[in-house]
Structures are given as C-alpha cells and as structure tokens.
Design a protein around this motif. Structure first.
Motif, PDB file in Angstrom:
ATOM      1  N   SER A   1       0.820  -1.221   0.000  1.00  0.00           N
ATOM      2  CA  SER A   1       0.000   0.000   0.000  1.00  0.00           C
ATOM      3  C   SER A   1       0.849   1.264   0.000  1.00  0.00           C
ATOM      4  O   SER A   1       0.303   2.368  -0.091  1.00  0.00           O
ATOM      5  N   GLY A   2       2.176   1.134   0.133  1.00  0.00           N
ATOM      6  CA  GLY A   2       3.046   2.298   0.074  1.00  0.00           C
ATOM      7  C   GLY A   2       3.256   2.998   1.397  1.00  0.00           C
ATOM      8  O   GLY A   2       3.851   4.061   1.451  1.00  0.00           O
ATOM      9  N   VAL A   3       2.746   2.415   2.499  1.00  0.00           N
ATOM     10  CA  VAL A   3       2.923   3.021   3.823  1.00  0.00           C
ATOM     11  C   VAL A   3       4.385   2.884   4.260  1.00  0.00           C
ATOM     12  O   VAL A   3       4.945   3.781   4.873  1.00  0.00           O
ATOM     13  N   LYS A   4       4.990   1.739   3.934  1.00  0.00           N
ATOM     14  CA  LYS A   4       6.348   1.455   4.380  1.00  0.00           C
ATOM     15  C   LYS A   4       7.190   1.056   3.175  1.00  0.00           C
ATOM     16  O   LYS A   4       6.766   0.195   2.393  1.00  0.00           O
ATOM     17  N   PRO A   5       8.370   1.650   2.993  1.00  0.00           N
ATOM     18  CA  PRO A   5       9.232   1.200   1.884  1.00  0.00           C
ATOM     19  C   PRO A   5       9.866  -0.154   2.203  1.00  0.00           C
ATOM     20  O   PRO A   5      10.057  -0.503   3.370  1.00  0.00           O
ATOM     21  N   LEU A   6      10.203  -0.902   1.150  1.00  0.00           N
ATOM     22  CA  LEU A   6      10.762  -2.250   1.317  1.00  0.00           C
ATOM     23  C   LEU A   6      12.097  -2.222   2.061  1.00  0.00           C
ATOM     24  O   LEU A   6      12.453  -3.182   2.733  1.00  0.00           O
ATOM     25  N   GLU A   7      12.826  -1.075   1.968  1.00  0.00           N
ATOM     26  CA  GLU A   7      14.139  -0.983   2.624  1.00  0.00           C
ATOM     27  C   GLU A   7      13.999  -0.969   4.150  1.00  0.00           C
ATOM     28  O   GLU A   7      14.927  -1.342   4.858  1.00  0.00           O
ATOM     29  N   ASP A   8      12.847  -0.519   4.669  1.00  0.00           N
ATOM     30  CA  ASP A   8      12.663  -0.428   6.121  1.00  0.00           C
ATOM     31  C   ASP A   8      12.236  -1.754   6.746  1.00  0.00           C
ATOM     32  O   ASP A   8      12.247  -1.891   7.968  1.00  0.00           O
ATOM     33  N   VAL A   9      11.855  -2.740   5.925  1.00  0.00           N
ATOM     34  CA  VAL A   9      11.427  -4.038   6.451  1.00  0.00           C
ATOM     35  C   VAL A   9      12.663  -4.800   6.916  1.00  0.00           C
ATOM     36  O   VAL A   9      13.732  -4.707   6.292  1.00  0.00           O
ATOM     37  N   SER A  10      12.552  -5.544   8.044  1.00  0.00           N
ATOM     38  CA  SER A  10      13.718  -6.273   8.575  1.00  0.00           C
ATOM     39  C   SER A  10      14.173  -7.343   7.584  1.00  0.00           C
ATOM     40  O   SER A  10      13.373  -7.898   6.829  1.00  0.00           O
ATOM     41  N   LEU A  11      15.485  -7.604   7.592  1.00  0.00           N
ATOM     42  CA  LEU A  11      16.082  -8.512   6.608  1.00  0.00           C
ATOM     43  C   LEU A  11      15.518  -9.923   6.702  1.00  0.00           C
ATOM     44  O   LEU A  11      15.437 -10.630   5.705  1.00  0.00           O
ATOM     45  N   ALA A  12      15.107 -10.341   7.911  1.00  0.00           N
ATOM     46  CA  ALA A  12      14.589 -11.699   8.091  1.00  0.00           C
ATOM     47  C   ALA A  12      13.270 -11.885   7.353  1.00  0.00           C
ATOM     48  O   ALA A  12      12.959 -12.976   6.885  1.00  0.00           O
TER      49      ALA A  12
END
Ligand SMILES: [Zn+2]
Length: 113
Positions: free
Chosen positions: A88-99
């Motif tokens: 939905s564009g709320v959070k960029p993929l770079e901010d998601v934890s690596l796991a």
C-alpha cells in the motif's frame, strides 16, 4: 549388553509372560520449527522416519495456509502485515527487517494484485 547402535536408542520395558523385558525403540524425530522464531509448528507430524511421513497424504503433512510448514501462525501474520504495508506504500521495502524480506518477495511473486 546393548550393541553400539542400540546405545543411542530409547529403552522401553515391555511386559511378557515371564516378567518384563527391555526393548530398544527408535527415537522420534524432533518437531518441526518455525523458520523465524524456532517455535513448534502445529499440524505438522513428527513421526520416526521420513518414509513414514511421505506415506501420509499431502493434506495431513502440513496445513494448507500460506507458508504453512515453514512459519508459525504469529510470524505468518507479521509477514502478511508487513507485505500489506509495503504494497500500500505506507512502508518502503528498505525499512522491512532482513529476516522478513524473502517471505515478502515470495508473496509478491505468488499473489499478483
Ligand atoms: Zn514463528
């Protein structure tokens, strides 16, 4: 005296007409674990051998939910929430934890919205 291979087996006492006898039985495999939190996976059998597990039907080997047999229910929920945020564009993929990233990529490949 137990043989070398029997030393690592479980001992079980069985009642016989002449008293009780010691039998050696194979140990069960350990229960399946979640890939993220190492919690026990529900609905996944842990029988003695791989052949015994393969003899079961596909539906009795693991539940049919997304990432069933890989992730536990709590981890699946967090992965799906993060995926929805990224979609939905709320959070960029770079901010998601690596796991969590590989699972989010798998969902993107599976579910075409
Ligand atoms: Zn988990």
């Amino acid at each position: 005296m137990p043989t070398k291979s029997q030393r690592r087996m479980n001992r079980k006492f069985v009642r016989t007409p002449s008293g009780s006898r010691m039998r050696f039985v194979q140990k069960k495999n350990s229960k399946s674990e979640c890939a993220l939190c190492q919690g026990i996976l529900h609905g996944v059998p842990h029988s003695r051998t791989t052949a015994e597990r393969r003899a079961l039907s596909k539906s009795s080997r693991r539940p049919s939910a997304l990432f069933a047999g890989v992730l536990c229910g709590n981890c699946r929920e967090t992965v799906l929430e993060e995926c929805a945020k990224v979609k939905s564009g709320v959070k960029p993929l770079e901010d998601v934890s690596l796991a969590l990233k590989p699972y989010i990529r798998q969902i993107e490949n599976k579910v075409m919205v």
